[in-house]
Design a protein around this motif. Structure first.
Motif, PDB file in Angstrom:
ATOM      1  N   ARG A 175      -6.417  15.811   0.683  1.00  0.00           N
ATOM      2  CA  ARG A 175      -7.263  15.254  -0.380  1.00  0.00           C
ATOM      3  C   ARG A 175      -7.458  16.155  -1.589  1.00  0.00           C
ATOM      4  N   LYS A 176      -7.511  17.478  -1.376  1.00  0.00           N
ATOM      5  CA  LYS A 176      -7.824  18.384  -2.491  1.00  0.00           C
ATOM      6  C   LYS A 176      -6.804  18.229  -3.627  1.00  0.00           C
ATOM      7  N   ASP A 177      -5.533  18.215  -3.263  1.00  0.00           N
ATOM      8  CA  ASP A 177      -4.482  18.077  -4.277  1.00  0.00           C
ATOM      9  C   ASP A 177      -4.588  16.738  -5.008  1.00  0.00           C
ATOM     10  N   ALA A 178      -4.854  15.676  -4.247  1.00  0.00           N
ATOM     11  CA  ALA A 178      -4.930  14.339  -4.862  1.00  0.00           C
ATOM     12  C   ALA A 178      -6.137  14.234  -5.798  1.00  0.00           C
ATOM     13  N   PHE A 179      -7.297  14.789  -5.351  1.00  0.00           N
ATOM     14  CA  PHE A 179      -8.499  14.767  -6.203  1.00  0.00           C
ATOM     15  C   PHE A 179      -8.259  15.550  -7.491  1.00  0.00           C
ATOM     16  N   GLU A 180      -7.740  16.765  -7.341  1.00  0.00           N
ATOM     17  CA  GLU A 180      -7.544  17.621  -8.520  1.00  0.00           C
ATOM     18  C   GLU A 180      -6.551  16.996  -9.497  1.00  0.00           C
ATOM     19  N   ALA A 181      -5.446  16.476  -8.963  1.00  0.00           N
ATOM     20  CA  ALA A 181      -4.407  15.890  -9.836  1.00  0.00           C
ATOM     21  C   ALA A 181      -4.958  14.682 -10.593  1.00  0.00           C
ATOM     22  N   ALA A 182      -5.764  13.853  -9.923  1.00  0.00           N
ATOM     23  CA  ALA A 182      -6.326  12.667 -10.584  1.00  0.00           C
ATOM     24  C   ALA A 182      -7.264  13.084 -11.711  1.00  0.00           C
ATOM     25  N   GLU A 183      -8.064  14.127 -11.443  1.00  0.00           N
ATOM     26  CA  GLU A 183      -8.994  14.595 -12.456  1.00  0.00           C
ATOM     27  C   GLU A 183      -8.252  15.195 -13.653  1.00  0.00           C
ATOM     28  N   PHE A 184      -7.228  15.973 -13.350  1.00  0.00           N
ATOM     29  CA  PHE A 184      -6.375  16.550 -14.402  1.00  0.00           C
ATOM     30  C   PHE A 184      -5.752  15.447 -15.254  1.00  0.00           C
ATOM     31  N   LEU A 185      -5.196  14.439 -14.597  1.00  0.00           N
ATOM     32  CA  LEU A 185      -4.537  13.334 -15.327  1.00  0.00           C
ATOM     33  C   LEU A 185      -5.519  12.649 -16.272  1.00  0.00           C
ATOM     34  N   MET A 186      -6.721  12.364 -15.801  1.00  0.00           N
ATOM     35  CA  MET A 186      -7.710  11.702 -16.660  1.00  0.00           C
ATOM     36  C   MET A 186      -8.140  12.603 -17.816  1.00  0.00           C
ATOM     37  N   ASP A 187      -8.359  13.886 -17.525  1.00  0.00           N
ATOM     38  CA  ASP A 187      -8.777  14.809 -18.591  1.00  0.00           C
ATOM     39  C   ASP A 187      -7.711  14.904 -19.681  1.00  0.00           C
ATOM     40  N   TRP A 188      -6.454  14.968 -19.283  1.00  0.00           N
ATOM     41  CA  TRP A 188      -5.374  15.095 -20.277  1.00  0.00           C
ATOM     42  C   TRP A 188      -5.073  13.756 -20.956  1.00  0.00           C
ATOM     43  N   LEU A 189      -5.197  12.661 -20.220  1.00  0.00           N
ATOM     44  CA  LEU A 189      -5.008  11.336 -20.847  1.00  0.00           C
ATOM     45  C   LEU A 189      -6.015  11.154 -21.980  1.00  0.00           C
ATOM     46  N   LYS A 190      -7.260  11.531 -21.698  1.00  0.00           N
ATOM     47  CA  LYS A 190      -8.344  11.373 -22.675  1.00  0.00           C
ATOM     48  C   LYS A 190      -8.097  12.154 -23.951  1.00  0.00           C
ATOM     49  N   THR A 191      -7.472  13.298 -23.835  1.00  0.00           N
ATOM     50  CA  THR A 191      -7.346  14.183 -24.999  1.00  0.00           C
ATOM     51  C   THR A 191      -5.936  14.243 -25.582  1.00  0.00           C
ATOM     52  N   ARG A 192      -4.943  13.614 -24.915  1.00  0.00           N
ATOM     53  CA  ARG A 192      -3.564  13.699 -25.408  1.00  0.00           C
ATOM     54  C   ARG A 192      -2.864  12.351 -25.602  1.00  0.00           C
ATOM     55  N   ALA A 193      -3.156  11.356 -24.772  1.00  0.00           N
ATOM     56  CA  ALA A 193      -2.455  10.065 -24.895  1.00  0.00           C
ATOM     57  C   ALA A 193      -2.892   9.386 -26.202  1.00  0.00           C
ATOM     58  N   PRO A 194      -1.918   8.952 -27.037  1.00  0.00           N
ATOM     59  CA  PRO A 194      -2.275   8.439 -28.366  1.00  0.00           C
ATOM     60  C   PRO A 194      -2.857   7.024 -28.369  1.00  0.00           C
ATOM     61  N   PHE A 195      -4.139   6.952 -27.970  1.00  0.00           N
ATOM     62  CA  PHE A 195      -4.922   5.708 -28.017  1.00  0.00           C
ATOM     63  C   PHE A 195      -6.165   5.967 -28.866  1.00  0.00           C
ATOM     64  N   TRP A 196      -6.617   4.911 -29.535  1.00  0.00           N
ATOM     65  CA  TRP A 196      -7.867   5.008 -30.306  1.00  0.00           C
ATOM     66  C   TRP A 196      -8.718   3.788 -30.015  1.00  0.00           C
ATOM     67  N   LYS A 197      -9.986   4.041 -29.634  1.00  0.00           N
ATOM     68  CA  LYS A 197     -10.897   2.953 -29.288  1.00  0.00           C
ATOM     69  C   LYS A 197     -11.778   2.591 -30.486  1.00  0.00           C
ATOM     70  N   ARG A 198     -11.929   1.300 -30.687  1.00  0.00           N
ATOM     71  CA  ARG A 198     -12.879   0.801 -31.689  1.00  0.00           C
ATOM     72  C   ARG A 198     -13.837  -0.132 -30.973  1.00  0.00           C
ATOM     73  N   GLU A 199     -15.133   0.180 -31.044  1.00  0.00           N
ATOM     74  CA  GLU A 199     -16.151  -0.669 -30.406  1.00  0.00           C
ATOM     75  C   GLU A 199     -16.639  -1.697 -31.408  1.00  0.00           C
ATOM     76  N   ASN A 200     -16.567  -2.979 -31.024  1.00  0.00           N
ATOM     77  CA  ASN A 200     -17.002  -4.045 -31.905  1.00  0.00           C
ATOM     78  C   ASN A 200     -18.254  -4.707 -31.343  1.00  0.00           C
ATOM     79  N   ALA A 201     -19.212  -4.941 -32.245  1.00  0.00           N
ATOM     80  CA  ALA A 201     -20.429  -5.681 -31.886  1.00  0.00           C
ATOM     81  C   ALA A 201     -20.557  -6.794 -32.911  1.00  0.00           C
ATOM     82  N   GLY A 202     -20.095  -7.973 -32.542  1.00  0.00           N
ATOM     83  CA  GLY A 202     -20.064  -9.083 -33.511  1.00  0.00           C
ATOM     84  C   GLY A 202     -19.089  -8.741 -34.621  1.00  0.00           C
TER      85      GLY A 202
END
Lengths: 100, 150
Positions: free
Chosen positions: B103-130
């Motif tokens: 489990r340790k490897d799987a937990f760490e790798a998943a956390e790493f993937l999310m941290d790097w996705l958040k800061t490197r994958a070229p996506f931009w969120k726009r929140e719309n309210a009406g």
């Protein structure tokens, strides 16, 4: 103005033709998502490109005013201000990413 | 080899997990993470979330992040799904699954993937309210989380 063929060739050699892509609020502020441009020979790096673009029109200056909030990719790879630009490059300019 | 999917359509997490465990025998630990569209922010309710991305780069960059994870942890399987387009609150945006012997490897790798996705994958969120909308600002906290893996 008429330019002789040899003179034209020299001119073309000294200018790099690149494709620019803009995303998110950079795209909105500049008012377009992409364009092809000819760069003068004096523009050799990513940082110089941003400086040059900011001088072209107010919309570019406004979009690029805060360099801390600007990210660059050259041919789909993250780039730094000192990285060189080559003819034919696809250069994307965008805000820090917010996916995930 | 990691499997990366960048798509507009929704995904079924249960079906993805079933497929992954069927394809890879001998998995001892499977960690999954699903990111959902939040229903509200400081300004109030969110009606839709628009996710813009850089199509030519998105899959390439996520592939690079996945390969980095595979060099750091002994993963038996790795799956990343990231959506783009207009999404409603409660809908899934991102799915990460990492499989390993322990489990340790799987937990760490998943956390790493999310941290790097958040800061490197070229996506931009726009929140719309009406009719109103605003681009989501990148958070320093996310940069700090990504930085701890350097």
């Amino acid at each position: 103005m008429i330019i002789s063929e040899p003179a034209l060739n020299i001119l073309l050699e000294t200018m790099a033709h690149i494709s620019l892509l803009y995303f998110a609020w950079v795209r909105e502020r500049i008012g377009k998502s992409e364009e092809d441009i000819m760069l003068p020979a004096t523009v050799g790096t990513v940082g110089e490109l941003l400086d040059w673009l900011a001088k072209q029109e107010d919309a570019y200056a406004d979009a690029l005013i805060d360099r801390e909030r600007i990210r660059i990719a050259i041919n789909q790879n993250y780039a730094k201000p000192d990285d060189p630009i080559s003819c034919g490059d696809e250069i994307a300019i965008f805000p820090p990413v917010t996916g995930g | 080899m990691a499997l990366v999917k960048v798509q507009q359509k929704a995904f079924d997490t249960a079906a993805e997990i079933k497929k992954l465990t069927k394809q890879h025998g001998g998995i001892g630990a499977l960690v999954t993470f699903t990111g959902l569209v939040r229903g509200s922010n400081q300004a109030g309710n969110i009606t839709t979330l628009s996710l813009e991305h850089y199509p030519a780069m998105t899959e390439k960059e996520i592939d690079r992040i996945a390969r980095e994870a595979e060099t750091r942890w002994p993963l038996q399987a790795c799956l990343i799904i990231h959506r783009y387009g207009d999404l409603k609150p409660g809908e899934p945006i991102v799915f990460v699954a990492t499989a390993s012997g322990h489990r340790k490897d799987a937990f760490e790798a998943a956390e790493f993937l999310m941290d790097w996705l958040k800061t490197r994958a070229p996506f931009w969120k726009r929140e719309n309210a009406g009719k109103d909308g605003a681009w989501v600002e990148a958070k320093k906290e996310d940069d700090d989380l990504a930085g701890r893996w350097q």
